[in-house]
Design a protein around this motif. Structure first.
Motif, PDB file in Angstrom:
ATOM      1  N   ARG A  79     -36.613  -6.175   3.714  1.00 24.57           N
ATOM      2  CA  ARG A  79     -35.521  -7.146   3.536  1.00 24.57           C
ATOM      3  C   ARG A  79     -34.936  -7.556   4.876  1.00 24.57           C
ATOM      4  O   ARG A  79     -34.764  -8.725   5.173  1.00 24.57           O
TER       5      ARG A  79
ATOM      6  N   MET B 274     -35.128 -11.261   6.786  1.00 27.54           N
ATOM      7  CA  MET B 274     -33.894 -11.992   7.118  1.00 27.54           C
ATOM      8  C   MET B 274     -33.958 -12.528   8.553  1.00 27.54           C
ATOM      9  O   MET B 274     -33.506 -13.635   8.844  1.00 27.54           O
TER      10      MET B 274
ATOM     11  N   LYS C 167     -33.846 -16.410   9.844  1.00 28.34           N
ATOM     12  CA  LYS C 167     -32.851 -16.869  10.821  1.00 28.34           C
ATOM     13  C   LYS C 167     -33.529 -17.751  11.894  1.00 28.34           C
ATOM     14  O   LYS C 167     -33.018 -18.803  12.266  1.00 28.34           O
TER      15      LYS C 167
END
Ligand code: Q46
Ligand code: ZN
Ligand code: ZN
Length: 310
Positions: free
Chosen positions: A91, A95, A99
């Motif tokens: 996870r 992320m 980004k």
């Protein structure tokens, strides 16, 4: 210590060229190095659409940033991230990839293994023994990642897939292929494999960068990357021993690793042995495979889903 090109404070020393670099000049040095690799080995020849595999780690983030800087607007770039389902680790890593896609306004696809295929790498790890899967977890994970990337690239009509393998990965692959005698292992050490029979071409633009160089590049451009190791990464392996031995030779003889790789590639180019293996079509999913019946991914998935049902 001052930069060899300007008055700024140096952050890196490159023993092979005997120069020191500030942040800006280091980023420039690394980008030129990658550009030269791409040109010399014709990695992007005929490529109009390129999939970039981004895990969120230092190498793939550097790859994304460099390719975006050099080719945005000239080649259609598509970032692909696979959430392998290794709990928090996957996870957080995904992320970070997201980004970067957003910051750079790059198109991207995120695949959730559990949602898309019904299993996770954690599930394989926990049930490996019951499922009688004898390969290492990283080798099984590699099969899954290669399959998913190829499927997306193929569906998206991409001409090639760029991965963040660096010089250490390639040098280890060369030695692994000598140990195993496997043509498939040797193929993994090449900078470019051709597209054939549904198998999308793969390129490795970071082939001449070390671990330290990709790390310093991210620091030089102030780029965030996921620094934690995968909880399933195998410790104390032959790979670590081989890389430590290569690093100690490099320390005494700067440039040794680079010339080893250059000369290996020359040898392969002259024999052309590595890329002539037969490619079959999987009888289940129709994707390319080196097995004449069903591909390694479908075989693994069937074993897993059968187990999940029982
Ligand atoms: S994610 Fe997969 Fe890596 Fe984790 S299980 Fe091994 S291969 S270490 S890059
Ligand atoms: Zn400078
Ligand atoms: Zn298949």
């Amino acid at each position: 210590m001052k930069c060899s090109y300007c008055n700024m404070q140096a952050i890196a020393w490159e023993p092979a060229v005997r120069r020191q670099y500030c942040n800006n000049h280091y980023a420039w040095f690394i980008e030129r190095k990658v550009e030269k690799t791409i040109e010399k080995y014709k990695l992007l020849q005929g490529v109009r659409k390129l999939v970039i595999a981004v895990s969120g780690g230092k190498d793939s983030v550097a790859l994304l940033r460099i390719l975006h800087k050099l080719y945005d607007g000239k080649i259609k770039l598509l970032g692909v991230t696979i959430d392998l389902g290794i709990d928090q680790y996957s996870r957080e890593a995904s992320m970070i990839a997201l980004k970067h896609y957003k910051e750079l306004s790059i198109d991207y696809i995120c695949v959730d293994l559990k949602e898309e295929y019904g299993f996770t790498i954690s599930y394989i790890k926990m049930n490996k023994r019951v499922l009688r899967l004898h390969r290492s977890i990283c080798s099984l994970c590699g099969t899954v990642k290669r399959y998913v990337l190829n499927k997306i690239a193929s569906e998206e009509n991409a001409d090639a897939i760029a991965t963040g393998h660096n010089m250490n990965d390639l040098l280890y692959q060369i030695i692994a292929s000598m140990i195993s005698g496997s043509r498939e292992d040797l193929g993994k050490a090449l900078l470019k494999t051709p597209s054939r029979n549904g198998l999308v071409s793969r390129i490795k633009p970071l082939a001449f960068l070390s671990d330290k160089q990709t790390l310093l590049y991210n620091m030089a451009i102030d780029s965030v990357f996921f620094w934690k190791s995968c909880p399933y990464a195998e410790q104390g392996t032959l790979k670590r021993d081989v890389l430590d031995a290569l690093d100690s030779i490099e320390h005494k003889h700067p440039g040794f690793k680079e010339s080893l790789l250059v000369n290996f590639l020359k040898l392969v180019e002259s024999t052309k042995q590595a890329t002539t293996g037969i490619v079959y079509k999987c009888k289940r999913c129709g994707m390319p495979t080196n097995k004449p019946d069903i591909c390694a991914f479908c075989k693994l998935r069937e074993t897993l889903l059968e187990r999940i049902k029982t």
